[in-house]
Design a protein around this motif. Structure first.
Motif, PDB file in Angstrom:
ATOM      1  N   TRP A  37       0.822  -1.210   0.000  1.00 29.31           N
ATOM      2  CA  TRP A  37       0.000   0.000   0.000  1.00 29.31           C
ATOM      3  C   TRP A  37       0.855   1.259   0.000  1.00 29.31           C
ATOM      4  CZ3 TRP A  37      -4.588  -1.259  -1.393  1.00 29.31           C
ATOM      5  CH2 TRP A  37      -5.131  -2.486  -1.027  1.00 29.31           C
ATOM      6  N   THR A  38       1.926   1.254   0.760  1.00 30.46           N
ATOM      7  CA  THR A  38       2.864   2.377   0.825  1.00 30.46           C
ATOM      8  C   THR A  38       4.261   1.774   0.966  1.00 30.46           C
ATOM      9  OG1 THR A  38       2.931   2.586   3.241  1.00 30.46           O
ATOM     10  CG2 THR A  38       1.119   3.716   2.073  1.00 30.46           C
ATOM     11  N   PRO A  39       5.318   2.580   0.835  1.00 32.24           N
ATOM     12  CA  PRO A  39       6.656   2.035   1.070  1.00 32.24           C
ATOM     13  C   PRO A  39       6.825   1.423   2.454  1.00 32.24           C
ATOM     14  CG  PRO A  39       6.812   4.140  -0.059  1.00 32.24           C
ATOM     15  CD  PRO A  39       5.372   3.974   0.329  1.00 32.24           C
ATOM     16  N   ARG A  40       5.941   1.781   3.390  1.00 34.09           N
ATOM     17  CA  ARG A  40       6.074   1.257   4.742  1.00 34.09           C
ATOM     18  C   ARG A  40       5.140   0.091   5.043  1.00 34.09           C
ATOM     19  NH1 ARG A  40       5.415   4.575  10.510  1.00 34.09           N
ATOM     20  NH2 ARG A  40       5.997   2.805  11.844  1.00 34.09           N
ATOM     21  N   TRP A  41       3.924   0.083   4.485  1.00 39.93           N
ATOM     22  CA  TRP A  41       2.908  -0.882   4.902  1.00 39.93           C
ATOM     23  C   TRP A  41       2.596  -1.887   3.796  1.00 39.93           C
ATOM     24  CZ3 TRP A  41       1.790  -1.060   9.892  1.00 39.93           C
ATOM     25  CH2 TRP A  41       1.961   0.087  10.655  1.00 39.93           C
ATOM     26  N   THR A  42       2.550  -3.172   4.194  1.00 44.28           N
ATOM     27  CA  THR A  42       2.203  -4.268   3.286  1.00 44.28           C
ATOM     28  C   THR A  42       1.237  -5.207   3.991  1.00 44.28           C
ATOM     29  OG1 THR A  42       4.316  -4.198   2.109  1.00 44.28           O
ATOM     30  CG2 THR A  42       3.080  -6.257   2.005  1.00 44.28           C
ATOM     31  N   SER A  43       0.235  -5.678   3.258  1.00 42.88           N
ATOM     32  CA  SER A  43      -0.718  -6.639   3.823  1.00 42.88           C
ATOM     33  C   SER A  43      -0.744  -7.903   2.967  1.00 42.88           C
ATOM     34  CB  SER A  43      -2.119  -6.033   3.894  1.00 42.88           C
ATOM     35  OG  SER A  43      -2.642  -5.826   2.593  1.00 42.88           O
ATOM     36  N   VAL A  44      -1.118  -9.007   3.601  1.00 46.64           N
ATOM     37  CA  VAL A  44      -1.301 -10.279   2.901  1.00 46.64           C
ATOM     38  C   VAL A  44      -2.587 -10.914   3.412  1.00 46.64           C
ATOM     39  CG1 VAL A  44      -0.377 -12.573   2.428  1.00 46.64           C
ATOM     40  CG2 VAL A  44       1.186 -10.634   2.660  1.00 46.64           C
ATOM     41  N   VAL A  45      -3.465 -11.291   2.508  1.00 42.67           N
ATOM     42  CA  VAL A  45      -4.669 -12.050   2.867  1.00 42.67           C
ATOM     43  C   VAL A  45      -4.693 -13.302   2.003  1.00 42.67           C
ATOM     44  CG1 VAL A  45      -6.010 -10.060   3.631  1.00 42.67           C
ATOM     45  CG2 VAL A  45      -6.063 -10.704   1.234  1.00 42.67           C
ATOM     46  N   GLY A  46      -5.142 -14.401   2.583  1.00 44.95           N
ATOM     47  CA  GLY A  46      -5.120 -15.640   1.822  1.00 44.95           C
ATOM     48  C   GLY A  46      -6.076 -16.684   2.361  1.00 44.95           C
ATOM     49  N   ALA A  47      -6.163 -17.783   1.615  1.00 45.92           N
ATOM     50  CA  ALA A  47      -6.999 -18.920   2.003  1.00 45.92           C
ATOM     51  C   ALA A  47      -6.264 -20.202   1.627  1.00 45.92           C
ATOM     52  CB  ALA A  47      -8.351 -18.857   1.303  1.00 45.92           C
ATOM     53  N   ARG A  48      -6.479 -21.235   2.412  1.00 47.56           N
ATOM     54  CA  ARG A  48      -5.847 -22.528   2.153  1.00 47.56           C
ATOM     55  C   ARG A  48      -6.870 -23.625   2.378  1.00 47.56           C
ATOM     56  NH1 ARG A  48      -0.499 -25.070   2.525  1.00 47.56           N
ATOM     57  NH2 ARG A  48      -0.747 -27.228   3.278  1.00 47.56           N
ATOM     58  N   PHE A  49      -6.873 -24.616   1.487  1.00 53.04           N
ATOM     59  CA  PHE A  49      -7.815 -25.730   1.564  1.00 53.04           C
ATOM     60  C   PHE A  49      -7.016 -27.034   1.572  1.00 53.04           C
ATOM     61  CE2 PHE A  49      -9.678 -22.153  -0.630  1.00 53.04           C
ATOM     62  CZ  PHE A  49     -10.858 -21.966   0.067  1.00 53.04           C
ATOM     63  N   ASP A  50      -7.209 -27.835   2.624  1.00 50.61           N
ATOM     64  CA  ASP A  50      -6.502 -29.105   2.784  1.00 50.61           C
ATOM     65  C   ASP A  50      -7.475 -30.273   2.664  1.00 50.61           C
ATOM     66  OD1 ASP A  50      -3.508 -28.687   4.061  1.00 50.61           O
ATOM     67  OD2 ASP A  50      -4.837 -27.014   4.512  1.00 50.61           O
ATOM     68  N   HIS A  51      -6.965 -31.355   2.070  1.00 51.95           N
ATOM     69  CA  HIS A  51      -7.758 -32.590   1.980  1.00 51.95           C
ATOM     70  C   HIS A  51      -6.846 -33.743   2.384  1.00 51.95           C
ATOM     71  CE1 HIS A  51     -11.021 -35.172   0.620  1.00 51.95           C
ATOM     72  NE2 HIS A  51     -10.085 -35.966   0.123  1.00 51.95           N
ATOM     73  N   ARG A  52      -7.240 -34.457   3.459  1.00 48.85           N
ATOM     74  CA  ARG A  52      -6.407 -35.524   3.979  1.00 48.85           C
ATOM     75  C   ARG A  52      -7.286 -36.590   4.600  1.00 48.85           C
ATOM     76  NH1 ARG A  52      -2.455 -33.227   8.200  1.00 48.85           N
ATOM     77  NH2 ARG A  52      -1.976 -31.961   6.359  1.00 48.85           N
ATOM     78  N   SER A  53      -6.998 -37.853   4.293  1.00 47.43           N
ATOM     79  CA  SER A  53      -7.739 -38.993   4.858  1.00 47.43           C
ATOM     80  C   SER A  53      -9.240 -38.862   4.649  1.00 47.43           C
ATOM     81  CB  SER A  53      -7.420 -39.135   6.361  1.00 47.43           C
ATOM     82  OG  SER A  53      -6.028 -39.295   6.557  1.00 47.43           O
ATOM     83  N   GLY A  54      -9.630 -38.354   3.496  1.00 48.63           N
ATOM     84  CA  GLY A  54     -11.036 -38.211   3.177  1.00 48.63           C
ATOM     85  C   GLY A  54     -11.727 -37.049   3.844  1.00 48.63           C
ATOM     86  N   VAL A  55     -10.974 -36.190   4.506  1.00 47.67           N
ATOM     87  CA  VAL A  55     -11.533 -35.050   5.227  1.00 47.67           C
ATOM     88  C   VAL A  55     -10.971 -33.764   4.634  1.00 47.67           C
ATOM     89  CG1 VAL A  55     -11.778 -33.927   7.480  1.00 47.67           C
ATOM     90  CG2 VAL A  55     -11.717 -36.436   7.327  1.00 47.67           C
ATOM     91  N   SER A  56     -11.824 -32.747   4.539  1.00 50.28           N
ATOM     92  CA  SER A  56     -11.403 -31.453   4.005  1.00 50.28           C
ATOM     93  C   SER A  56     -11.458 -30.380   5.087  1.00 50.28           C
ATOM     94  CB  SER A  56     -12.281 -31.041   2.822  1.00 50.28           C
ATOM     95  OG  SER A  56     -12.146 -31.962   1.758  1.00 50.28           O
ATOM     96  N   ALA A  57     -10.572 -29.416   4.982  1.00 46.76           N
ATOM     97  CA  ALA A  57     -10.537 -28.301   5.935  1.00 46.76           C
ATOM     98  C   ALA A  57     -10.171 -27.030   5.187  1.00 46.76           C
ATOM     99  CB  ALA A  57      -9.528 -28.577   7.038  1.00 46.76           C
TER     100      ALA A  57
END
Length: 369
Positions: free
Chosen positions: A161-181
């Motif tokens: 946003w500026t030389p001083r401030w940075t943001s990060v937004v994200g999402a993650r989807f996991d699938h393991r042993s037949g289960v999703s999160a």
């Protein structure tokens, strides 16, 4: 008339001699010696613009940018249309993180010499960069002790946003042993004085027993730069602390680390993590782990890396804490594409105790806008 001509010839010969001496030292990568020669010439003739310009260039090569700026400006006071000096000052201002002033210098040089390739390249390097960075990643794990694998998909947007401030937004989807999160995350970085930065953030989501229910973290770091003539060109040190909540565990990690910048764009990073796992009615224990990563250029647009990690991890049994140890080796590459895009990939193999193993592969794509 012979005497003045002889004096002028001697003066020209002396000038050629000290400049030749500087060039020889620069060619031999003896920058301190080249600087001493330029300063000796200035001691003889403080108004010598050529010597002042050489001193500015060498100071820049040594990373002494503030001193280099002062010398460049002294030359420009008397030679405002010297294209080489304008380009050198532009590079110095770029290194001092003053892109607007650097652009003015490169444009001034192009106004005098429209075909100057160095000025064109310099101007291109300080054009306003895209403020947003979208990354999309996919990872897959295979295990030798179960037919079911695991997959993960993630996306994140980083915004400067500026030389001083940075943001990060994200999402993650996991699938393991037949289960999703699913998890959603966010972080905010503030760049502080003295080449320092502080990042805080966290994540939360539907864990379904296969990922953490929530997480908070903080990361503080500081960078140091050294003369280009040294083997170690710079170092970044950082300390990261995390707290994660799982369905049946509470985990705290503390991880000091460092990145060492080496010649020819090689980088070595080392991190050590101490993890404290606490389980209900069982107790808590600390366990160590570490990772070392070497990054190196492969081609003009390709960067590769290899890494090695080792450590132990706790898990809970009915009435005690169990553990396993593991060693991981792997490597990957990043390919830079036109338009600020990138493609990344990696492969890793983890050998665990009890003859268990895990093979992981991942791919990513980055676009800037």
């Amino acid at each position: 008339m012979a005497a003045p001509v002889s004096a002028q010839t001697a003066s020209q010969a002396a000038a050629a001699d000290w400049q030749a001496g500087i060039r020889q030292r620069v060619a031999a990568e003896d920058l301190p010696g080249a600087l001493a020669r330029a300063e000796a010439r200035l001691a003889e003739s403080a108004d010598d613009l050529e010597a002042r310009g050489w001193r500015a260039r060498i100071l820049g090569w040594l990373g002494r940018w503030t001193e280099a700026e002062a010398d460049y400006r002294r030359v420009l006071e008397r030679a405002p249309k010297d294209v080489d000096i304008l380009v050198g000052l532009g590079r110095t201002l770029r290194a001092l993180d003053r892109p607007a002033e650097a652009r003015d210098c490169f444009r001034a040089a192009l106004a005098i010499d429209p075909r100057n390739a160095e000025a064109e390249q310099g101007l291109a390097s300080v054009r306003a960069a895209p403020r947003h960075h979208l990354s999309v990643n996919a990872d897959a794990d295979r295990f030798n002790y179960t037919p079911q694998g695991a997959q993960a998909y993630a996306a994140a947007v980083r915004s400067d946003w500026t030389p001083r401030w940075t943001s990060v937004v994200g999402a993650r989807f996991d699938h393991r042993s037949g289960v999703s999160a699913a998890r959603w995350s966010g972080a905010l970085t503030a760049r502080l004085p003295a080449r320092s930065a502080l990042t805080v953030g966290g994540s939360i989501g539907r864990d379904h027993g296969i990922v953490s229910e929530g997480e908070i973290f903080a990361d503080i770091g500081r960078g140091f730069t050294f003369d280009r003539s040294r083997f170690i060109r710079g170092v970044e040190v950082n300390l990261q602390a995390r707290r994660l909540w799982f369905e049946a565990a509470d985990v705290i990690t503390v991880a000091p680390g460092a990145i060492v910048y080496l010649p020819r764009d090689w980088m070595l990073s080392v991190a050590v993590t101490a993890a404290r796992s606490r389980f209900p009615d069982v107790g808590a224990e600390w366990r160590p782990s570490s990772v070392t990563r070497l990054t190196f250029p492969v081609a003009v647009v390709v960067t590769g890396h290899i890494f090695f990690a080792a450590g132990t991890e706790n898990f809970a049994l009915v009435d005690q804490i169990g553990r396993f140890s593991a060693k991981t080796v792997g490597g990957g590459a990043r390919v830079r594409l036109p338009g600020g895009r990138e493609v990344t990939g990696y492969i890793a193999y983890q050998a665990r105790t009890q003859g268990r193993s895990q093979t992981s592969v991942g791919f990513g794509y980055v676009v800037r806008f």
